[in-house]
Motif scaffolding. Structure first.
Motif, PDB file in Angstrom:
ATOM      1  N   THR A 233       0.834  -1.196   0.000  1.00  0.00           N
ATOM      2  CA  THR A 233       0.000   0.000   0.000  1.00  0.00           C
ATOM      3  C   THR A 233       0.872   1.251   0.000  1.00  0.00           C
ATOM      4  O   THR A 233       2.081   1.168   0.176  1.00  0.00           O
TER       5      THR A 233
ATOM      6  N   ALA B 207      -5.056  -1.481   1.493  1.00  0.00           N
ATOM      7  CA  ALA B 207      -5.996  -0.459   1.994  1.00  0.00           C
ATOM      8  C   ALA B 207      -7.363  -0.682   1.335  1.00  0.00           C
ATOM      9  O   ALA B 207      -7.457  -1.218   0.234  1.00  0.00           O
ATOM     10  N   HIS B 208      -8.398  -0.252   2.049  1.00  0.00           N
ATOM     11  CA  HIS B 208      -9.753  -0.372   1.498  1.00  0.00           C
ATOM     12  C   HIS B 208     -10.116   0.927   0.781  1.00  0.00           C
ATOM     13  O   HIS B 208      -9.668   2.008   1.172  1.00  0.00           O
TER      14      HIS B 208
ATOM     15  N   ASP C 241     -11.152   3.671   2.992  1.00  0.00           N
ATOM     16  CA  ASP C 241     -10.079   4.453   3.645  1.00  0.00           C
ATOM     17  C   ASP C 241      -9.727   5.641   2.759  1.00  0.00           C
ATOM     18  O   ASP C 241      -9.523   6.763   3.228  1.00  0.00           O
ATOM     19  N   GLN C 242      -9.634   5.355   1.469  1.00  0.00           N
ATOM     20  CA  GLN C 242      -9.208   6.405   0.537  1.00  0.00           C
ATOM     21  C   GLN C 242     -10.276   7.494   0.402  1.00  0.00           C
ATOM     22  O   GLN C 242      -9.960   8.674   0.373  1.00  0.00           O
TER      23      GLN C 242
ATOM     24  N   ALA D  42     -10.255   9.830   3.285  1.00  0.00           N
ATOM     25  CA  ALA D  42      -9.081  10.706   3.360  1.00  0.00           C
ATOM     26  C   ALA D  42      -9.153  11.881   2.381  1.00  0.00           C
ATOM     27  O   ALA D  42      -8.303  12.776   2.424  1.00  0.00           O
TER      28      ALA D  42
ATOM     29  N   SER E 268      -8.585  -3.494  -4.101  1.00  0.00           N
ATOM     30  CA  SER E 268      -8.270  -2.935  -2.781  1.00  0.00           C
ATOM     31  C   SER E 268      -8.830  -3.836  -1.692  1.00  0.00           C
ATOM     32  O   SER E 268      -9.655  -4.719  -1.969  1.00  0.00           O
TER      33      SER E 268
ATOM     34  N   ARG F 184      -4.022   8.051   6.275  1.00  0.00           N
ATOM     35  CA  ARG F 184      -5.378   7.515   6.423  1.00  0.00           C
ATOM     36  C   ARG F 184      -5.795   6.743   5.159  1.00  0.00           C
ATOM     37  O   ARG F 184      -6.466   5.718   5.235  1.00  0.00           O
ATOM     38  N   ALA F 185      -5.387   7.247   4.016  1.00  0.00           N
ATOM     39  CA  ALA F 185      -5.758   6.602   2.753  1.00  0.00           C
ATOM     40  C   ALA F 185      -5.053   5.262   2.567  1.00  0.00           C
ATOM     41  O   ALA F 185      -5.594   4.347   1.954  1.00  0.00           O
TER      42      ALA F 185
ATOM     43  N   PRO G  57      -3.475   3.019   5.124  1.00  0.00           N
ATOM     44  CA  PRO G  57      -3.081   2.685   6.501  1.00  0.00           C
ATOM     45  C   PRO G  57      -2.189   1.450   6.577  1.00  0.00           C
ATOM     46  O   PRO G  57      -2.251   0.574   5.707  1.00  0.00           O
TER      47      PRO G  57
END
Ligand SMILES: Cc1cc2nc3c(=O)[nH]c(=O)nc-3n(C[C@H](O)[C@H](O)[C@H](O)COP(=O)(O)OP(=O)(O)OC[C@H]3O[C@@H](n4cnc5c(N)ncnc54)[C@H](O)[C@@H]3O)c2cc1C
Length: 465
Positions: free
Chosen positions: A163, A188-189, A192-193, A196, A226, A360-361, A363
């Motif tokens: 990631t 990452a999911h 998450d993106q 962010a 993802s 955050r995007a 993690p």
């Protein structure tokens, strides 16, 4: 104002941070020593190919071409008025003396300093997966270096996984170079993106570059997944496929090479040997040397700039390099431009929110250790598996990383834990049920990178001084 002083600062690292620091000092009439282990200045992002390679900046650096040209112009403009030492690895530091090995001649010298700017940058953050020691598996940074520096690729059908922003950038660079990118597997999911986005919009131009890379990959038919978990790399003599898990199902994909990484890890060993105070930075999930807003470390005369003291990116590295040089000058009583200092501080502060957005995007996969199987090789140099680490922890009660190193040899080999240290800390924290910040960090040891053993003898005899 220009002045000359009887002082000679030393800068380690000729990336964007070190180059701007050198340029700033030269602008005040000072001749710093600029040391870099690479043969050409530029650092990671603006890495220059060997001199005889002729590729236009646009093809090498894409959207960063004008910044790369500006940074290269900065070093080319001052190289005659500073003491620039390429191919030179700073492998130890102690009491105002830096031990530096010159690669081509295989000699070591001691470089004295009164002020030191450490701008040592970063490297890939590695979380191993079973099969990662097979030929054909590279870090994302390694894959990019192959392309930028050597003009070659790591394979013809490549999967990129892990990631971080580099994941999509390197996939884009490979696909643009004509390589078949079989898939991008992001731990990452997508949620998450999305979450962010507001923070990342504080730097709209940078954000839009990321959107562009993802969009380009999608429209060129590259599969982007993802929320995945890499399970294993398959292959006999070399990589032939990757297995990953998504939504409870395992998938297998043929490929002949893999580039992987989980964002970046600051190169902090010199700061450690210098005795700088460290603190845990939750956002970066790492122990980092402390620096104030203008780059002073906790040790008088030692300044920290760029990614080596926390990942902030290339623009921030340039500003931090200039700021560290200005702080050094101010501490030596030179009258500096205070408005410029305030402006640089403001720019750096503004980037912090964007950095939070990036973390955050993309993690850190906090469940990595829970899924690491016992047979996973964590430390390649000493061939230490996750199971051996767990057994050692169980048998000895070790709950601190250096203790675990002493008992298991994890992180004791050539890389000195630069590759395996993050993973070993995660395994330990998971095994003892503690947050990772409470299991400590591997202490820096000289030589911080491998050097020929006879040079250690030369250095200990003082013959190289
Ligand atoms: C492999 C990799 C690829 C990257 N690619 C991109 C990209 O494509 N786009 C992007 O936006 N960002 C990229 N980044 C991030 C970006 O490179 C950094 O944010 C930026 O370069 C930081 O600048 P810096 O001056 O702090 O460090 P760097 O650019 O990393 O420069 C540090 C310099 O210090 C030298 N050095 C380190 N330790 C020693 C030592 N002990 N002795 C002598 N010299 C030493 C290194 O050789 C290097 O030249 C990448 C990072 C890495 C690690």
């Amino acid at each position: 104002m220009r002045t000359t002083l009887a002082l000679q600062p030393v800068i380690v690292g000729a990336g964007p941070a070190g180059i701007r620091a050198a340029q700033t000092l030269a602008g005040y009439g000072i001749k710093p020593v600029l040391i870099d282990e690479a043969s050409r200045a530029g650092g990671q992002i603006y890495r220059r190919p060997p001199v005889h390679f002729k590729r236009a900046p646009e093809s090498l650096y894409g959207m960063e071409a004008s910044r790369a040209t500006a940074v290269h112009g900065a070093i080319d403009g001052v190289v005659g008025s500073i003491d620039y030492r390429p191919d030179s690895l700073a492998w130890n530091v102690q009491d105002g003396r830096l031990d530096v090995m010159h690669g081509p001649t295989q000699t070591t010298r001691t470089v004295p300093y009164r002020q030191l700017i450490v701008a040592s940058g970063a490297t890939d953050r590695v979380l191993p997966v079973p099969g990662w020691t097979l030929p054909g598996v590279y870090t994302l940074g390694g894959a990019q270096v192959a392309l930028k520096f050597q003009g070659c690729t790591i394979g013809s059908r490549v999967v990129f996984m892990g990631t971080g922003p580099l994941l999509y950038l390197v996939a884009y660079q490979y696909a643009k170079a004509g390589v078949e990118v079989a898939a991008v597997l992001d731990t990452a999911h997508f949620a998450d993106q999305l979450a962010a986005v507001p923070a990342m919009l504080t730097q709209p131009a940078v954000f839009m570059k990321g959107v562009y890379y993802v969009g380009w990959l999608r429209t060129h038919g590259v599969a982007l997944h993802s929320g995945v978990r890499p399970v294993r790399v398959l292959g006999d003599q070399r990589t032939s496929a990757v297995v990953w898990e998504q939504d409870g199902h395992e998938h297998t994909l043929d490929c002949d090479a893999i580039g992987f990484g989980y964002a970046l890890r600051s190169e902090t060993q010199l700061a450690d040997l210098l005795g700088c105070r460290f603190a845990f930075a939750p956002m970066q999930r790492a122990h980092l040397p402390e620096r104030d807003a203008v780059g002073r470390s906790s040790v008088a005369g030692v300044y920290l700039a760029g990614d080596g003291a926390g990942i902030m990116g290339a623009d921030a590295a340039e500003w931090a390099g200039e700021l560290a040089a200005l702080s050094l000058l101010a501490d030596e009583g030179v009258h500096i431009d205070a408005d410029r200092v305030r402006k640089l501080e403001r720019k750096l502060a503004k980037l912090s929110r964007f950095r939070e957005g990036l973390e955050r995007a993309f993690p850190f996969p906090q469940d990595w250790a829970a899924h690491a199987p016992d047979e996973l090789v964590v430390c390649r140099c000493e061939n230490v598996t996750a199971g051996e680490l767990r057994q050692t922890i169980h048998d000895s009660g070790a709950d601190e990383l250096n203790r675990l190193k002493a008992l298991s040899r994890v992180g004791m080999g050539r890389c000195q834990g630069r590759m395996c240290g993050v993973a070993a800390a995660e395994i330990l924290a998971h095994a003892v049920g503690k947050p990772v910040q409470l299991v400590g960090r591997l202490r820096g040891q000289a030589p911080i990178k491998p050097i020929p053993i006879h040079l250690l003898h030369v250095a200990s005899e003082g013959a190289g001084a």
